[in-house]
Design a protein around this motif. Structure first.
Motif, PDB file in Angstrom:
ATOM      1  N   GLU A 104      38.146  20.208 -16.631  1.00  0.00           N
ATOM      2  CA  GLU A 104      37.337  20.020 -15.594  1.00  0.00           C
ATOM      3  C   GLU A 104      35.955  19.750 -16.501  1.00  0.00           C
ATOM      4  O   GLU A 104      34.733  19.412 -16.817  1.00  0.00           O
ATOM      5  CB  GLU A 104      36.116  21.495 -15.297  1.00  0.00           C
ATOM      6  N   SER A 105      36.303  20.209 -18.059  1.00  0.00           N
ATOM      7  CA  SER A 105      35.364  20.371 -19.444  1.00  0.00           C
ATOM      8  C   SER A 105      35.649  19.368 -20.019  1.00  0.00           C
ATOM      9  O   SER A 105      36.565  18.892 -20.970  1.00  0.00           O
ATOM     10  CB  SER A 105      35.697  21.417 -20.564  1.00  0.00           C
ATOM     11  N   ALA A 106      34.875  18.042 -20.580  1.00  0.00           N
ATOM     12  CA  ALA A 106      34.691  16.959 -21.280  1.00  0.00           C
ATOM     13  C   ALA A 106      35.055  17.332 -22.505  1.00  0.00           C
ATOM     14  O   ALA A 106      35.490  16.918 -23.220  1.00  0.00           O
ATOM     15  CB  ALA A 106      33.389  16.245 -21.343  1.00  0.00           C
ATOM     16  N   SER A 107      33.923  18.606 -23.395  1.00  0.00           N
ATOM     17  CA  SER A 107      33.997  18.842 -25.262  1.00  0.00           C
ATOM     18  C   SER A 107      35.768  18.999 -24.871  1.00  0.00           C
ATOM     19  O   SER A 107      36.776  18.662 -26.168  1.00  0.00           O
ATOM     20  CB  SER A 107      32.860  19.882 -25.317  1.00  0.00           C
ATOM     21  N   LEU A 108      36.634  20.069 -23.463  1.00  0.00           N
ATOM     22  CA  LEU A 108      37.938  20.466 -24.119  1.00  0.00           C
ATOM     23  C   LEU A 108      38.381  19.163 -23.945  1.00  0.00           C
ATOM     24  O   LEU A 108      39.852  19.328 -25.065  1.00  0.00           O
ATOM     25  CB  LEU A 108      38.075  22.030 -22.850  1.00  0.00           C
ATOM     26  N   THR A 109      38.356  17.910 -23.765  1.00  0.00           N
ATOM     27  CA  THR A 109      39.482  17.260 -23.365  1.00  0.00           C
ATOM     28  C   THR A 109      39.286  16.030 -24.455  1.00  0.00           C
ATOM     29  O   THR A 109      40.369  15.904 -24.888  1.00  0.00           O
ATOM     30  CB  THR A 109      39.356  16.306 -22.004  1.00  0.00           C
ATOM     31  N   ALA A 110      38.405  16.202 -24.644  1.00  0.00           N
ATOM     32  CA  ALA A 110      37.486  15.342 -26.126  1.00  0.00           C
ATOM     33  C   ALA A 110      38.659  15.880 -27.127  1.00  0.00           C
ATOM     34  O   ALA A 110      39.143  15.299 -28.179  1.00  0.00           O
ATOM     35  CB  ALA A 110      36.610  15.435 -26.620  1.00  0.00           C
ATOM     36  N   GLN A 111      38.936  17.374 -27.487  1.00  0.00           N
ATOM     37  CA  GLN A 111      39.115  18.186 -28.343  1.00  0.00           C
ATOM     38  C   GLN A 111      40.765  18.064 -28.246  1.00  0.00           C
ATOM     39  O   GLN A 111      41.450  17.656 -29.214  1.00  0.00           O
ATOM     40  CB  GLN A 111      38.889  19.682 -28.248  1.00  0.00           C
ATOM     41  N   ALA A 112      41.476  18.039 -27.124  1.00  0.00           N
ATOM     42  CA  ALA A 112      43.308  17.608 -26.432  1.00  0.00           C
ATOM     43  C   ALA A 112      43.240  15.939 -27.317  1.00  0.00           C
ATOM     44  O   ALA A 112      43.983  15.540 -27.593  1.00  0.00           O
ATOM     45  CB  ALA A 112      43.243  17.862 -25.726  1.00  0.00           C
ATOM     46  N   VAL A 113      42.921  15.290 -27.196  1.00  0.00           N
ATOM     47  CA  VAL A 113      42.020  14.092 -27.872  1.00  0.00           C
ATOM     48  C   VAL A 113      42.590  13.548 -29.097  1.00  0.00           C
ATOM     49  O   VAL A 113      43.418  13.704 -29.858  1.00  0.00           O
ATOM     50  CB  VAL A 113      41.342  13.013 -26.815  1.00  0.00           C
ATOM     51  N   ARG A 114      41.163  14.843 -29.449  1.00  0.00           N
ATOM     52  CA  ARG A 114      41.968  14.939 -30.886  1.00  0.00           C
ATOM     53  C   ARG A 114      42.960  14.975 -31.816  1.00  0.00           C
ATOM     54  O   ARG A 114      43.574  14.828 -32.157  1.00  0.00           O
ATOM     55  CB  ARG A 114      40.633  15.220 -31.865  1.00  0.00           C
ATOM     56  N   GLU A 115      43.271  16.258 -30.943  1.00  0.00           N
ATOM     57  CA  GLU A 115      45.034  17.125 -31.247  1.00  0.00           C
ATOM     58  C   GLU A 115      45.843  16.064 -31.174  1.00  0.00           C
ATOM     59  O   GLU A 115      46.857  15.853 -32.172  1.00  0.00           O
ATOM     60  CB  GLU A 115      44.669  18.371 -30.434  1.00  0.00           C
ATOM     61  N   LEU A 116      45.884  15.120 -30.113  1.00  0.00           N
ATOM     62  CA  LEU A 116      46.888  13.905 -29.955  1.00  0.00           C
ATOM     63  C   LEU A 116      46.658  13.534 -31.024  1.00  0.00           C
ATOM     64  O   LEU A 116      48.102  12.450 -30.868  1.00  0.00           O
ATOM     65  CB  LEU A 116      46.312  13.198 -28.403  1.00  0.00           C
ATOM     66  N   ASN A 117      45.753  12.731 -30.938  1.00  0.00           N
ATOM     67  CA  ASN A 117      45.786  11.477 -32.027  1.00  0.00           C
ATOM     68  C   ASN A 117      45.880  12.142 -33.860  1.00  0.00           C
ATOM     69  O   ASN A 117      46.614  11.163 -34.574  1.00  0.00           O
ATOM     70  CB  ASN A 117      43.936  10.733 -32.128  1.00  0.00           C
ATOM     71  N   ARG A 118      46.123  13.343 -33.838  1.00  0.00           N
ATOM     72  CA  ARG A 118      46.173  13.828 -35.348  1.00  0.00           C
ATOM     73  C   ARG A 118      47.926  14.153 -35.327  1.00  0.00           C
ATOM     74  O   ARG A 118      48.153  13.439 -36.261  1.00  0.00           O
ATOM     75  CB  ARG A 118      45.387  15.032 -35.419  1.00  0.00           C
ATOM     76  N   ARG A 119      48.294  14.592 -34.182  1.00  0.00           N
ATOM     77  CA  ARG A 119      49.817  14.691 -34.460  1.00  0.00           C
ATOM     78  C   ARG A 119      50.423  14.421 -33.782  1.00  0.00           C
ATOM     79  O   ARG A 119      51.925  14.185 -33.789  1.00  0.00           O
ATOM     80  CB  ARG A 119      49.900  16.348 -33.702  1.00  0.00           C
ATOM     81  N   GLY A 120      49.944  12.974 -32.701  1.00  0.00           N
ATOM     82  CA  GLY A 120      51.141  11.672 -32.110  1.00  0.00           C
ATOM     83  C   GLY A 120      51.683  12.273 -31.168  1.00  0.00           C
ATOM     84  O   GLY A 120      51.004  13.259 -30.396  1.00  0.00           O
ATOM     85  N   ARG A 121      52.267  11.741 -30.423  1.00  0.00           N
ATOM     86  CA  ARG A 121      52.621  11.256 -28.994  1.00  0.00           C
ATOM     87  C   ARG A 121      53.356  12.495 -28.562  1.00  0.00           C
ATOM     88  O   ARG A 121      53.004  13.273 -27.521  1.00  0.00           O
ATOM     89  CB  ARG A 121      52.435  10.002 -28.519  1.00  0.00           C
ATOM     90  N   ARG A 122      54.177  13.125 -29.563  1.00  0.00           N
ATOM     91  CA  ARG A 122      54.920  14.321 -28.724  1.00  0.00           C
ATOM     92  C   ARG A 122      54.787  15.427 -28.888  1.00  0.00           C
ATOM     93  O   ARG A 122      55.128  16.567 -28.150  1.00  0.00           O
ATOM     94  CB  ARG A 122      56.230  14.309 -30.322  1.00  0.00           C
ATOM     95  N   LEU A 123      53.307  16.172 -29.532  1.00  0.00           N
ATOM     96  CA  LEU A 123      52.610  17.089 -29.021  1.00  0.00           C
ATOM     97  C   LEU A 123      52.453  16.696 -27.716  1.00  0.00           C
ATOM     98  O   LEU A 123      51.842  16.108 -26.715  1.00  0.00           O
ATOM     99  CB  LEU A 123      51.542  17.480 -29.925  1.00  0.00           C
ATOM    100  N   LYS A 124      52.603  18.208 -26.883  1.00  0.00           N
ATOM    101  CA  LYS A 124      51.582  19.380 -26.128  1.00  0.00           C
ATOM    102  C   LYS A 124      50.586  19.617 -25.757  1.00  0.00           C
ATOM    103  O   LYS A 124      51.326  20.540 -26.929  1.00  0.00           O
ATOM    104  CB  LYS A 124      53.298  19.080 -24.876  1.00  0.00           C
ATOM    105  N   VAL A 125      49.411  19.439 -25.742  1.00  0.00           N
ATOM    106  CA  VAL A 125      48.707  19.973 -26.226  1.00  0.00           C
ATOM    107  C   VAL A 125      48.663  21.060 -25.118  1.00  0.00           C
ATOM    108  O   VAL A 125      49.037  21.301 -23.590  1.00  0.00           O
ATOM    109  CB  VAL A 125      47.018  19.329 -25.811  1.00  0.00           C
ATOM    110  N   ASP A 126      47.814  21.971 -26.095  1.00  0.00           N
ATOM    111  CA  ASP A 126      47.658  23.562 -24.951  1.00  0.00           C
ATOM    112  C   ASP A 126      46.484  23.628 -23.952  1.00  0.00           C
ATOM    113  O   ASP A 126      45.404  23.292 -24.505  1.00  0.00           O
ATOM    114  CB  ASP A 126      47.347  24.899 -26.359  1.00  0.00           C
ATOM    115  N   GLN A 127      47.228  24.123 -22.767  1.00  0.00           N
ATOM    116  CA  GLN A 127      46.402  23.822 -21.880  1.00  0.00           C
ATOM    117  C   GLN A 127      45.303  25.071 -22.006  1.00  0.00           C
ATOM    118  O   GLN A 127      45.078  26.108 -21.213  1.00  0.00           O
ATOM    119  CB  GLN A 127      46.187  24.341 -20.335  1.00  0.00           C
ATOM    120  N   GLY A 128      44.359  25.003 -23.250  1.00  0.00           N
ATOM    121  CA  GLY A 128      42.824  26.309 -23.342  1.00  0.00           C
ATOM    122  C   GLY A 128      43.898  27.733 -23.785  1.00  0.00           C
ATOM    123  O   GLY A 128      44.967  27.128 -24.008  1.00  0.00           O
TER     124      GLY A 128
END
Ligand SMILES: [Zn+2]
Length: 132
Positions: free
Chosen positions: A44-68
């Motif tokens: 629900e949080s735009a800033s958490l999603t933005a953080q997840a996007v940064r993680e995705l772009n940093r570590r590549g597609r294989r990463l499964k981002v932690d949900q909180g």
């Protein structure tokens, strides 16, 4: 609700508003159908999603981002793997991945290979495993 998705053209991650039908990639401008995209993270949080996007772009597609926030995942020792398998009973790779909590698909695959080698589990039907 927001989601972190990966652009099918340029493979970069970006955030979309999941209530909208279409969106476009901020990196290459490709228009996407929101519904068809695989979300790597939702919040629900735009800033958490933005953080997840940064993680995705940093570590590549294989990463499964932690949900909180979540406790740190300990390395899998053989006894922990054994306990996990005992708890699961019968499972497929997705269930194993879910039980691993935030680890990547690759690790689930690796663990699966190990437990098969160790004889802890056997394949009951293609893609389904059961503790031995
Ligand atoms: Zn793109």
């Amino acid at each position: 609700m927001y989601g972190a998705v990966v652009c099918p053209r340029c493979r970069k991650g970006f955030a979309v508003d999941l209530e909208r039908r279409t969106s476009s990639c901020p990196h290459c401008g490709r228009r996407i159908q929101v519904r068809r995209m695989k979300t790597h993270f939702t919040s629900e949080s735009a800033s958490l999603t933005a953080q997840a996007v940064r993680e995705l772009n940093r570590r590549g597609r294989r990463l499964k981002v932690d949900q909180g926030p979540r406790e740190r995942v300990l390395p899998m020792s053989p006894s922990r793997i054994e306990t996990l398998v005992q708890d699961l009973g019968e499972f497929d790779q997705d269930e194993l991945e879910a039980a691993l909590g935030g680890r990547t698909a690759m690790e689930a695959e690796e663990i699966l290979r190990r437990v098969l080698q160790m004889g802890l589990v056997y394949e009951v039907s293609p893609g389904r495993y059961r503790k031995a």
